[in-house]
Structures are given as structure tokens and as C-alpha cells.
Design a protein around this motif. Sequence first.
Motif, PDB file in Angstrom:
ATOM      1  N   ALA A 202     -94.070  49.134  82.473  1.00 26.78           N
ATOM      2  CA  ALA A 202     -93.784  48.638  83.821  1.00 26.78           C
ATOM      3  C   ALA A 202     -95.020  48.619  84.706  1.00 26.78           C
ATOM      4  O   ALA A 202     -95.144  47.767  85.593  1.00 26.78           O
ATOM      5  CB  ALA A 202     -92.687  49.494  84.465  1.00 26.78           C
ATOM      6  N   ILE A 203     -95.951  49.565  84.493  1.00 26.11           N
ATOM      7  CA  ILE A 203     -97.148  49.624  85.336  1.00 26.11           C
ATOM      8  C   ILE A 203     -98.343  48.941  84.682  1.00 26.11           C
ATOM      9  O   ILE A 203     -99.459  48.997  85.198  1.00 26.11           O
ATOM     10  CB  ILE A 203     -97.510  51.076  85.693  1.00 26.11           C
ATOM     11  CG1 ILE A 203     -97.839  51.885  84.435  1.00 26.11           C
ATOM     12  CG2 ILE A 203     -96.390  51.739  86.483  1.00 26.11           C
ATOM     13  CD1 ILE A 203     -98.339  53.301  84.729  1.00 26.11           C
ATOM     14  N   GLY A 204     -98.106  48.294  83.537  1.00 25.80           N
ATOM     15  CA  GLY A 204     -99.167  47.586  82.844  1.00 25.80           C
ATOM     16  C   GLY A 204     -99.267  46.131  83.265  1.00 25.80           C
ATOM     17  O   GLY A 204     -98.502  45.641  84.112  1.00 25.80           O
ATOM     18  N   PRO A 205    -100.197  45.379  82.679  1.00 26.89           N
ATOM     19  CA  PRO A 205    -100.393  43.959  83.038  1.00 26.89           C
ATOM     20  C   PRO A 205     -99.142  43.105  82.839  1.00 26.89           C
ATOM     21  O   PRO A 205     -98.848  42.236  83.665  1.00 26.89           O
ATOM     22  CB  PRO A 205    -101.528  43.520  82.102  1.00 26.89           C
ATOM     23  CG  PRO A 205    -102.256  44.785  81.756  1.00 26.89           C
ATOM     24  CD  PRO A 205    -101.213  45.853  81.711  1.00 26.89           C
ATOM     25  N   ALA A 206     -98.408  43.343  81.751  1.00 29.81           N
ATOM     26  CA  ALA A 206     -97.199  42.548  81.513  1.00 29.81           C
ATOM     27  C   ALA A 206     -96.139  42.847  82.564  1.00 29.81           C
ATOM     28  O   ALA A 206     -95.387  41.956  82.976  1.00 29.81           O
ATOM     29  CB  ALA A 206     -96.652  42.829  80.116  1.00 29.81           C
ATOM     30  N   GLY A 207     -96.083  44.107  83.010  1.00 29.35           N
ATOM     31  CA  GLY A 207     -95.152  44.457  84.079  1.00 29.35           C
ATOM     32  C   GLY A 207     -95.511  43.779  85.384  1.00 29.35           C
ATOM     33  O   GLY A 207     -94.635  43.276  86.097  1.00 29.35           O
ATOM     34  N   ASP A 208     -96.818  43.728  85.698  1.00 23.72           N
ATOM     35  CA  ASP A 208     -97.255  43.055  86.919  1.00 23.72           C
ATOM     36  C   ASP A 208     -96.940  41.559  86.860  1.00 23.72           C
ATOM     37  O   ASP A 208     -96.484  40.968  87.850  1.00 23.72           O
ATOM     38  CB  ASP A 208     -98.760  43.250  87.115  1.00 23.72           C
ATOM     39  CG  ASP A 208     -99.125  44.695  87.454  1.00 23.72           C
ATOM     40  OD1 ASP A 208     -98.221  45.455  87.852  1.00 23.72           O
ATOM     41  OD2 ASP A 208    -100.314  45.049  87.311  1.00 23.72           O
ATOM     42  N   ALA A 209     -97.171  40.951  85.697  1.00 23.21           N
ATOM     43  CA  ALA A 209     -96.878  39.522  85.545  1.00 23.21           C
ATOM     44  C   ALA A 209     -95.389  39.254  85.694  1.00 23.21           C
ATOM     45  O   ALA A 209     -94.983  38.233  86.287  1.00 23.21           O
ATOM     46  CB  ALA A 209     -97.376  39.030  84.185  1.00 23.21           C
ATOM     47  N   ALA A 210     -94.564  40.160  85.185  1.00 20.44           N
ATOM     48  CA  ALA A 210     -93.118  39.993  85.288  1.00 20.44           C
ATOM     49  C   ALA A 210     -92.672  40.049  86.747  1.00 20.44           C
ATOM     50  O   ALA A 210     -91.787  39.287  87.165  1.00 20.44           O
ATOM     51  CB  ALA A 210     -92.406  41.067  84.479  1.00 20.44           C
ATOM     52  N   VAL A 211     -93.274  40.945  87.534  1.00 19.98           N
ATOM     53  CA  VAL A 211     -92.927  41.038  88.958  1.00 19.98           C
ATOM     54  C   VAL A 211     -93.239  39.721  89.672  1.00 19.98           C
ATOM     55  O   VAL A 211     -92.431  39.207  90.449  1.00 19.98           O
ATOM     56  CB  VAL A 211     -93.680  42.207  89.618  1.00 19.98           C
ATOM     57  CG1 VAL A 211     -93.515  42.153  91.136  1.00 19.98           C
ATOM     58  CG2 VAL A 211     -93.167  43.542  89.090  1.00 19.98           C
ATOM     59  N   VAL A 212     -94.408  39.173  89.395  1.00 24.12           N
ATOM     60  CA  VAL A 212     -94.812  37.920  90.051  1.00 24.12           C
ATOM     61  C   VAL A 212     -93.887  36.778  89.635  1.00 24.12           C
ATOM     62  O   VAL A 212     -93.366  36.035  90.479  1.00 24.12           O
ATOM     63  CB  VAL A 212     -96.278  37.587  89.716  1.00 24.12           C
ATOM     64  CG1 VAL A 212     -96.641  36.195  90.231  1.00 24.12           C
ATOM     65  CG2 VAL A 212     -97.214  38.630  90.319  1.00 24.12           C
ATOM     66  N   ASP A 213     -93.681  36.624  88.325  1.00 26.49           N
ATOM     67  CA  ASP A 213     -92.827  35.540  87.849  1.00 26.49           C
ATOM     68  C   ASP A 213     -91.403  35.682  88.393  1.00 26.49           C
ATOM     69  O   ASP A 213     -90.790  34.706  88.841  1.00 26.49           O
ATOM     70  CB  ASP A 213     -92.786  35.526  86.319  1.00 26.49           C
ATOM     71  CG  ASP A 213     -94.060  34.977  85.698  1.00 26.49           C
ATOM     72  OD1 ASP A 213     -94.859  34.364  86.428  1.00 26.49           O
ATOM     73  OD2 ASP A 213     -94.252  35.165  84.480  1.00 26.49           O
TER      74      ASP A 213
END
Length: 258
Positions: A202-213
Motif C-alpha cells: 500500500a505504501i509502495g509505488p504500485a499503491g501510490d499509482a492505485a490511489v491516483v488512478d
Amino acid sequence: MLHPFTGDYEVASFASLAVRDVEVTFHGVASHASSAPEKGRNALDAVVAAYQGLAALRQHIPSTDRLHCLITEGGSAVNVVPHLASAVVEVRSLDPEGLADLSRRVQHVLEGAALMTGTRLEAAWDPFPAYLPVRSNAGLAARYHGHMSARGRAITLETELVGGGWSTDLGNVSLRIPSIHPTVSISRDSTPMHTVEFGQHAIGPAGDAAVVDGAIGMALTIADYLADAGLREQTRLDFEAAGGAVDVEQLLTPPTGK
């Protein structure tokens, strides 16, 4: 409302379970565990009997239903018969009717544990309101699906509930107003929720991308609703066809065990 998930589980409309809790306390009689055990009534025995009863009940419930139990108190001194013991039991089912039926069966198990140990049961149902299944609005879900697909997300429009599931208070909201509760993947690995590893994703790059998308997908869906009178009408009709606004508090009452 949007929730993170892992693996390929990205859906615009997901199925959830109804859930409710009961806080259980057994009141026994304290006594010296060695010099006068016959004068005691063991509240810990009652909690253990209840736990075992719930474990046996799991064999005879629908495959989608779930029971969880956590013992929260079981005494303070090994040489004293515990006069107080507590647990929290969580009950999940596919629909309000199933939840009410399973709740009654759980109440019977708790009462039986008290009877067999000579203790007094205190069962406080619904310390917070029960969560009911999400009623997803088809029109809103379709718009969200389109926006997330345009962002390159391999998202499924809807899913069926098989073999248990999770629960959310948005279920209650969705019975009052049109709602959707999509999921967005934060890792290709199928990591279970509520674990340390899930938190790291959740705090990794994929988590950040998921929040934006996810934020963009939700925002565009809201913009569609505000700008498109046809979508607003479709949303209203879908909501009314599914039963309209429901008084959630009237659907479930604490079981009496009778």
C-alpha cells in the motif's frame, strides 16, 4: 468508496457479506482453584465451550457464511477459578435473512455454554451497527469501469461472491443512496488483506499509482453524473428497481435465543 486489493481482483462492482458482532461476557464464581474448586464456576470454561461450539457450527452453515471468535479475557491468576471471561464473535452471511438466522444459532451456542458451566451469559449484540451487503448501482459502475479501463486498468465490471468475502459499512450507505464500491489493485501478488505485506504494498509505488488512478476514476464518474441527465435518471431507476431506500436499522434485531 474505493478499496485496495491485490492480484487480479480489480472490479467496478463487488459483492460483500453482511456482518455483525456480539461482545460476550460469562460471569462465574471465583474460588481457590486447588483448595475449593467445587465452590467455583469457571467463566473461562464457558468461553472455551462457546468457542468449540462455534467451531462445530462452522461445519453446518452455507459456504458463503463465516464465523470468527477472539477470546479477550480469561482470568488473571492461574490458582483462581476465573469469575469473568470475555470474547468477541463476528457473524457474516450473504444477506440480512441469513445473518439473522446465523445470529440466532450463535446465540444458542452461547446460551448452551453458559448452561453447561453454570455461568451467566451477557451477550451485547451490535456494539456498532451491522454492515449489510453492498447494493451496487449498475449505471455508476459502468461509467467507473470505462474510465478505469481507459487508464489501462484490467478491471472487471462485476464479480460474484464465492467462498466467503469481506464486509463494509458502505453496504448500509448503498441502501440509502445510489453507490458503488470498486476495488483497485496495489500489487500483482495475491497478498491477503490485513497483513504486514499488504501494508507494504500500500505504501509502495504500485499503491501510490492505485490511489491516483482510483481518485481520477471516481472523480470522472462523479463528473459524468453531474453533467449527464440521462445517467442521473438511469441511476435513479436502477436504485428504485433494487428496492429504493431501506431503513437499515429495522432489518436486524438482536437475537433472543428463543
